[in-house]
Scaffold this active site. Sequence first.
Site, PDB file in Angstrom:
ATOM      1  N   THR A 334       0.828  -1.211   0.000  1.00 10.10           N
ATOM      2  CA  THR A 334       0.000   0.000   0.000  1.00 10.10           C
ATOM      3  C   THR A 334       0.865   1.265   0.000  1.00 10.10           C
ATOM      4  OG1 THR A 334      -0.080   0.246   2.404  1.00 10.10           O
ATOM      5  CG2 THR A 334      -1.716  -1.223   1.398  1.00 10.10           C
ATOM      6  N   CYS A 335       0.203   2.414  -0.190  1.00  6.64           N
ATOM      7  CA  CYS A 335       0.914   3.695  -0.189  1.00  6.64           C
ATOM      8  C   CYS A 335       1.104   4.227   1.226  1.00  6.64           C
ATOM      9  CB  CYS A 335       0.154   4.715  -1.027  1.00  6.64           C
ATOM     10  SG  CYS A 335      -0.096   4.151  -2.706  1.00  6.64           S
ATOM     11  N   ASP A 336       0.676   3.458   2.221  1.00  3.88           N
ATOM     12  CA  ASP A 336       0.759   3.876   3.610  1.00  3.88           C
ATOM     13  C   ASP A 336       2.203   3.780   4.105  1.00  3.88           C
ATOM     14  OD1 ASP A 336       0.433   4.301   6.273  1.00  3.88           O
ATOM     15  OD2 ASP A 336      -0.934   2.620   6.620  1.00  3.88           O
ATOM     16  N   SER A 337       2.689   4.839   4.751  1.00  2.00           N
ATOM     17  CA  SER A 337       4.103   4.827   5.159  1.00  2.00           C
ATOM     18  C   SER A 337       4.374   3.913   6.357  1.00  2.00           C
ATOM     19  CB  SER A 337       4.588   6.242   5.456  1.00  2.00           C
ATOM     20  OG  SER A 337       3.772   6.805   6.460  1.00  2.00           O
ATOM     21  N   ASN A 374      -6.503   0.378  -0.028  1.00  2.00           N
ATOM     22  CA  ASN A 374      -5.798   0.714  -1.279  1.00  2.00           C
ATOM     23  C   ASN A 374      -6.199  -0.210  -2.439  1.00  2.00           C
ATOM     24  OD1 ASN A 374      -2.361   2.048  -1.180  1.00  2.00           O
ATOM     25  ND2 ASN A 374      -4.300   3.019  -1.606  1.00  2.00           N
TER      26      ASN A 374
END
Length: 407
Positions: A334-337, A374
Site C-alpha cells: 500500500t501507499c501507507d508509510s 488501497n
Amino acid sequence: MPRFQTARDAALKLRPDRPLYGFRPATLAEDARSFLSAFRGETAYAVKTNGEPFVLDALVKAGVRSFDVASPAEFAAARAADLNAQLHYMHPVKAQSDIRLALETYGVRSIALDHEDEVAKILRVVRALDIPPSDITLFVRLATKGHAAYELSKKFGAAPAHAVELVQRIDRIGFRVGLTFHVGSQVEDLESYERAIATAAWVKGRSGVEIAALDIGGGFPARYGRDPKKHVAPAPEIGDLVARIHREIDEWGLGDLPLIAEPGRVIVARCLSVVVRVLLKKGQRLYINDGIWSSLSDSWTGKLLLPARLIPDPAHRRAKEDGKLTPYRVCGATCDSVDILSRPFWLPDTVATGDWIEIGHIGAYSLALRTRFNGFYPDDFVEIATPFEEAEGPEGFATVESRGGMA
Ligand SMILES: *Cc1c(COP(=O)(O)O)cnc(C)c1O
C-alpha cells in the site's frame, strides 16, 4: 485448489503477480493432532485465529470437535464444519442478542464473563428461554499478568478478589461455575501459565464453591523464524510446555477438574505460506505485493520474524549463482508509510525485482485480518504437498527453527 509439490513449483508455473497462498493440509493435521495428543483435556480451537472453511474442515477431519467462538459468524462457521461441534462462547463482553442466538439457536452451554452486569445480561436471556441455570457453565475470566508477544490481560479479566465475588454470585443463582484465563498470544514462558493457574487455585479456595471446569485459554507458541546473527532460545516444544502446564495444574490441586484449552496460533501457524513478488529492489529495501494491511499484520504487531525463502525468477540473468545472506527491509504494497515490516527478511543478495519470496508460517491471524485498503485483497490459493521446512531447491533456504533446536 490447484495442487503443487512445492511453492516454488507453483510460483514458476503460475508466475503470480498477486500474493498466492499455499495451504498445507498435511501440516495442519499434524499440528492439530500434536496438540490433541499432548493436552489431556478438551481442545477447543480458537476460530478467530483462522476461520476459513477449508481450515475448519481440515481440523474436524483431524479430530477437533470443540471450538472457542466469539460472534454469530464464528458460531455459524464452526457449525458448518461440524454439525455436532461443541461451542464455547468465551468472549467476556457480548451483545444480548448474540447471547440469545448462542443459547437458543446454537445450544451453547458454556460462556465466559468478567463482570456482574454480564451475569445479569445472560440471566435475562436464560430466564426468557426458560433454560435451567444448572445446564450452563459460566466461566469467570481471571485477569493475569504475563509477557506474551501480545498482552491481552489488559483488556479482559476480573482481579482475584472480584473473581471470588463473581464465582459466589454465579453459584448462588444456580449456574455451574468455571474458571478461565487467557495469558496472551505466543507465550514462550511457563511462568505466565503458572501464575494464572495459581490465581485460579486461589479463587477456587477463597470462594469455597465447587468448580466445574478450568479453561486455560490459548497463547501456546508457534514456531517462527530466527535471526541468523542472534542466539535466541527457540520456542519451547508444545508437548513439553503442555506437560509442564499439566504438572502445575496438579501441583496447585486442580488436577481433578475437567480441563479445556483454546489453542489457535500453535495449530494453524505452519499450515499456510504466501508467495509474494518483489515489485522493486531499492538498495537494502524490497517492495513486495503484500504487507501489513494484507497477510502480514500479525508479524508486524507481534514483531515476529517470519521464515522466508527466495524463489528466483529464472528469466532474470544474474551475475553470480549464490548470494550472500543479507537482511532486507520489506515494504508493503500500500501507499501507507507505516506499511513496512517490523523485522527484516534474510535473503541472498542476488534477490532481484521480479523474484518471488515464499513467506512461511503465516496461518495464524493473516487471512482473517486482510483488508481492502488501497484496493489490494489477496485471495488466491493453491495446495502444497511438501512441508515448508522440507522444500528444497538450489536457491531455497529458510531461517526457520527446526524441531528441538535451530536449523
Ligand atoms: C485469541 C484467543 C485464543 C487463541 O489464542 P492463540 O494465541 O492464537 O492461541 C484463545 N482464547 C481466547 C479467549 C482468545 O481471545
